[in-house]
Design a protein around this motif. Structure first.
Motif, PDB file in Angstrom:
ATOM      1  N   VAL A  98      53.251  41.787  72.100  1.00  0.00           N
ATOM      2  CA  VAL A  98      54.723  41.813  72.051  1.00  0.00           C
ATOM      3  C   VAL A  98      55.306  41.233  73.329  1.00  0.00           C
ATOM      4  N   SER A  99      54.759  41.650  74.484  1.00  0.00           N
ATOM      5  CA  SER A  99      55.288  41.139  75.755  1.00  0.00           C
ATOM      6  C   SER A  99      54.217  41.227  76.821  1.00  0.00           C
ATOM      7  N   LYS A 100      54.455  40.425  77.915  1.00  0.00           N
ATOM      8  CA  LYS A 100      53.537  40.430  79.058  1.00  0.00           C
ATOM      9  C   LYS A 100      54.277  40.925  80.302  1.00  0.00           C
ATOM     10  N   THR A 101      53.521  41.204  81.349  1.00  0.00           N
ATOM     11  CA  THR A 101      54.115  41.580  82.621  1.00  0.00           C
ATOM     12  C   THR A 101      54.870  40.396  83.204  1.00  0.00           C
ATOM     13  N   GLU A 102      55.688  40.639  84.214  1.00  0.00           N
ATOM     14  CA  GLU A 102      56.539  39.579  84.771  1.00  0.00           C
ATOM     15  C   GLU A 102      55.721  38.408  85.292  1.00  0.00           C
ATOM     16  N   ASP A 103      54.523  38.671  85.852  1.00  0.00           N
ATOM     17  CA  ASP A 103      53.685  37.567  86.355  1.00  0.00           C
ATOM     18  C   ASP A 103      52.885  36.903  85.253  1.00  0.00           C
ATOM     19  N   GLY A 104      52.954  37.439  84.036  1.00  0.00           N
ATOM     20  CA  GLY A 104      52.261  36.838  82.893  1.00  0.00           C
ATOM     21  C   GLY A 104      50.757  37.064  82.883  1.00  0.00           C
ATOM     22  N   ALA A 105      50.257  37.912  83.772  1.00  0.00           N
ATOM     23  CA  ALA A 105      48.810  38.096  83.895  1.00  0.00           C
ATOM     24  C   ALA A 105      48.244  39.108  82.904  1.00  0.00           C
ATOM     25  N   GLU A 106      49.066  40.117  82.522  1.00  0.00           N
ATOM     26  CA  GLU A 106      48.559  41.181  81.670  1.00  0.00           C
ATOM     27  C   GLU A 106      49.523  41.475  80.530  1.00  0.00           C
ATOM     28  N   GLU A 107      48.962  42.144  79.495  1.00  0.00           N
ATOM     29  CA  GLU A 107      49.818  42.588  78.411  1.00  0.00           C
ATOM     30  C   GLU A 107      50.714  43.735  78.899  1.00  0.00           C
ATOM     31  N   LYS A 108      51.919  43.772  78.410  1.00  0.00           N
ATOM     32  CA  LYS A 108      52.839  44.865  78.754  1.00  0.00           C
ATOM     33  C   LYS A 108      53.044  45.771  77.542  1.00  0.00           C
ATOM     34  N   GLU A 109      53.286  45.144  76.414  1.00  0.00           N
ATOM     35  CA  GLU A 109      53.463  45.895  75.186  1.00  0.00           C
ATOM     36  C   GLU A 109      52.672  45.217  74.066  1.00  0.00           C
ATOM     37  N   VAL A 110      52.075  46.037  73.200  1.00  0.00           N
ATOM     38  CA  VAL A 110      51.274  45.542  72.094  1.00  0.00           C
ATOM     39  C   VAL A 110      51.619  46.330  70.842  1.00  0.00           C
ATOM     40  N   GLU A 111      51.772  45.611  69.724  1.00  0.00           N
ATOM     41  CA  GLU A 111      52.018  46.270  68.449  1.00  0.00           C
ATOM     42  C   GLU A 111      50.668  46.478  67.739  1.00  0.00           C
ATOM     43  N   ILE A 112      50.475  47.702  67.291  1.00  0.00           N
ATOM     44  CA  ILE A 112      49.265  48.040  66.530  1.00  0.00           C
ATOM     45  C   ILE A 112      49.619  48.106  65.063  1.00  0.00           C
ATOM     46  N   LEU A 113      48.780  47.488  64.235  1.00  0.00           N
ATOM     47  CA  LEU A 113      49.042  47.383  62.802  1.00  0.00           C
ATOM     48  C   LEU A 113      48.194  48.351  61.983  1.00  0.00           C
TER      49      LEU A 113
END
Length: 603
Positions: free
Chosen positions: A289-304
């Motif tokens: 869904v989104s990454k951290t501000e530096d783009g290095a890690e996941e911030k939010e993930v949707e689980i299905l």
């Protein structure tokens, strides 16, 4: 050291009773007690009686029923099927306790040497405080039978004499086995490495630690805390990352952070689960869904995923291998392809007890033998040494350390010196040549007279390999203990030498190094053409065995089978066990084959 045990020898022989000089068994048995008894025996008396029941019984009871009885009575003679053979019947009625284990031990040892051992009728047991054993009349047979049980007799005699069983067994069975002397295979310790390949484990191996040692993920994905009902659909914050690398940045159970319901942690295959996690969702069942501000890690993930169960995609501690479980058993052989080394490494085992592999020495004999790579042509009567390099290669291929003992000339002193030196350095000696009926064949008298060895057999009813000889020689090891070393004297003809190596030497090496069953593997094969048979002797026919598209193993001859024909072994991967008979075995007949090498494929 405790006082020696007292032994008495009774020679049962009408002939020797009339002329004692005809008896050789007494000296043979005394030699066994002296050389192999470990200093624990004193032969206090020997007597000769005729094959008469009353005389046998009278002398035995004089020894066993005295105020100070002897510990052991050994009789020799009168155990066969002849009308005059009365020793087993005379002794049986005297026994208060039977000892069938000693009888079995003697018969098993003798049957390994000759099938005629089944014609002997030994008995063994206890009268009062004395152990009594009957042995065959021949010096050779008597010697072999006594050797088979001698190491266990001190313990038996002490028990029969009334020694406290608790004290005798205080060190446990292992102590008693150690005191009884080495078995056919001795043990050592080996490091877990490629050098272990081919070794046989001398004891069970148990896992000192569980595998995995921590709760680990089976897949790449996200560690989660499963809510009631297992519905994980939704968007979740990624609060941690767990990598398989020990320095991979946290997520292990040792971390202070505990994963809570509504949080997830990025995890790679094999990585430790964060504390509190109860399942892992595969990355395929998620959407970034989104990454951290530096783009290095996941911030939010949707689980299905829905219907998620606790423990899903998790390897629990010890789920592969439980701590303390048996991972490998005594007698298992470590192979290069079977995964045994990887299994030992996985549980953290660095050393294992194994059966020591014997060191083999290979010697050629004969003044006519010259090095195969000697420059120049052959002089009249000279023969290039084909057997030694061939047998060295075969023994090394089987996984054994081999010493090249060179060529010994046909001089008694030289041969004795070479063999004495060899027996100090190796466990088993292979010689070729010098075992036929020629006047210059000095090997057998050298073994028996100069080295004090015993020739167990010197002729075999088979083709090729009739003059094959097997002997043992008593020598002192590095610790000063007397042990038996083995000599196999193989025929000089090249095909005979290699065939008898596979039939006699290799099974003995397997036995000495703990491999069971010993010897070449046996498979049924179908003959692809007619095979001639020897009219008198069973034959081990060199052949090529291949597997066809129908899965049937078929055998094809390598050609002429003359024992001097080196080419008959080129390409051969099997020895066909062919019976003797007047007529050929026809195409399509089934026989057993001993596999020397890998199967060919006709596919």
């Amino acid at each position: 050291m405790s006082a020696p045990l007292k032994a008495a020898i009774l020679i049962v022989s009408t002939t020797a009773a009339k002329d004692p000089s005809t008896d050789a068994a007494d000296a043979a048995l005394r030699d066994v007690f002296e050389q192999e008894g470990g200093g624990r025996w004193d032969v206090v008396e020997s007597k000769i009686v005729s094959d008469v029941t009353t005389q046998i019984q009278r002398q035995i009871t004089l020894w066993t029923d005295a105020t100070e009885p002897v510990n052991l009575v050994i009789t020799t003679g009168g155990t066969g099927f002849a009308v005059a053979d009365q020793t087993p019947e005379a002794v049986s009625v005297l026994l208060h306790k039977q000892a069938p284990g000693l009888v079995h031990g003697m018969l098993a040892s003798s049957l390994a040497v000759t099938p005629f051992a089944m014609m002997s009728r030994p008995v063994a047991g206890v009268r009062n405080q004395t152990v009594i054993i009957t042995l065959p009349g021949s010096p050779k047979g008597a010697r072999e039978n006594l050797q088979a049980v001698l190491k266990t007799l001190p313990h038996a005699c002490l028990q029969a004499a009334g020694a406290d069983s608790r004290a005798l067994h205080s060190g446990g069975v292992k102590k008693l086995e150690l005191e009884a002397g080495p078995t056919t295979a001795t043990t050592t310790t080996a490091r877990v490495s490629s050098a272990l390949i081919g070794s046989v484990l001398a004891s069970d191996i148990h896992a000192p630690a569980p595998v995995p040692a921590f709760r680990a993920s089976i897949v790449d994905g996200y560690a989660v805390v499963v809510p009631p009902g297992g519905d994980m659909r939704g968007v979740y914050p990624v609060v941690a990352v767990s990598h398989a690398s020990a320095s991979g940045g946290g997520g292990g159970e040792e971390d202070e952070k505990v994963l809570k319901e509504g949080q997830i942690a990025r995890i790679t295959t094999g990585a430790p689960l964060p504390a509190g996690a109860t399942a892992v969702i595969m990355v395929e069942d998620t959407v970034l869904v989104s990454k951290t501000e530096d783009g290095a890690e996941e911030k939010e993930v949707e689980i299905l995923a829905e219907g998620v169960r606790e423990g899903e995609n998790i390897r629990e501690v010890g789920s592969d291998i439980a701590e303390g479980s048996r991972v490998l058993g005594k007698g298992e052989q470590v192979t290069a392809v079977g995964g045994e080394i990887g299994l030992l490494a996985a549980v953290g085992v660095g050393e294992v007890p194994v059966y020591a592999r014997p060191v083999v020495g290979v010697l050629s004999t004969g003044d006519e033998i010259v090095e195969h790579d000697r420059a120049g042509g052959l002089r009249l009567g000279e023969v290039r040494d084909t057997n030694r390099p061939t047998l060295i290669a075969a023994a090394r291929e089987a996984g054994y350390e081999v010493l090249d003992l060179g060529i010994a000339s046909d001089k008694p002193g030289t041969l004795e010196e070479v063999l004495r030196d060899a027996l100090r350095r190796v466990d088993l000696v292979i010689t070729t040549g010098g075992v036929s009926m020629g006047e210059l064949d000095l090997l057998k008298p050298t073994i028996e007279r100069a080295l004090g060895g015993t020739i167990h057999f010197g002729r075999v009813a088979m083709k090729p390999g009739k003059p094959t000889t097997f002997a043992t020689v008593p020598v002192k090891d590095n610790a000063g203990e007397r042990v038996s070393k083995v000599i196999f004297s193989l025929p000089g003809n090249p095909a005979s030498a290699l065939v008898t190596f596979h039939l006699f030497v290799l099974p003995s090496l397997h036995q000495m190094s703990g491999i069971s069953p010993p010897g070449l593997p046996r498979v049924p094969v179908v003959l692809s053409h007619d095979f001639p048979l020897d009219k008198v002797r069973p034959e081990y026919h060199r052949a090529i065995v291949s597997v066809g598209s129908d899965g049937v193993l078929s055998a094809t001859s390598t050609g002429g089978q003359r024992s001097s024909k080196v080419g008959s072994l080129k390409g051969a991967n099997a020895l066909l066990c062919m019976p003797s008979g007047p007529e050929p075995l026809r195409k399509g007949a089934k026989v057993e084959a001993l596999l020397m090498g890998s199967l060919r494929s006709d596919l």
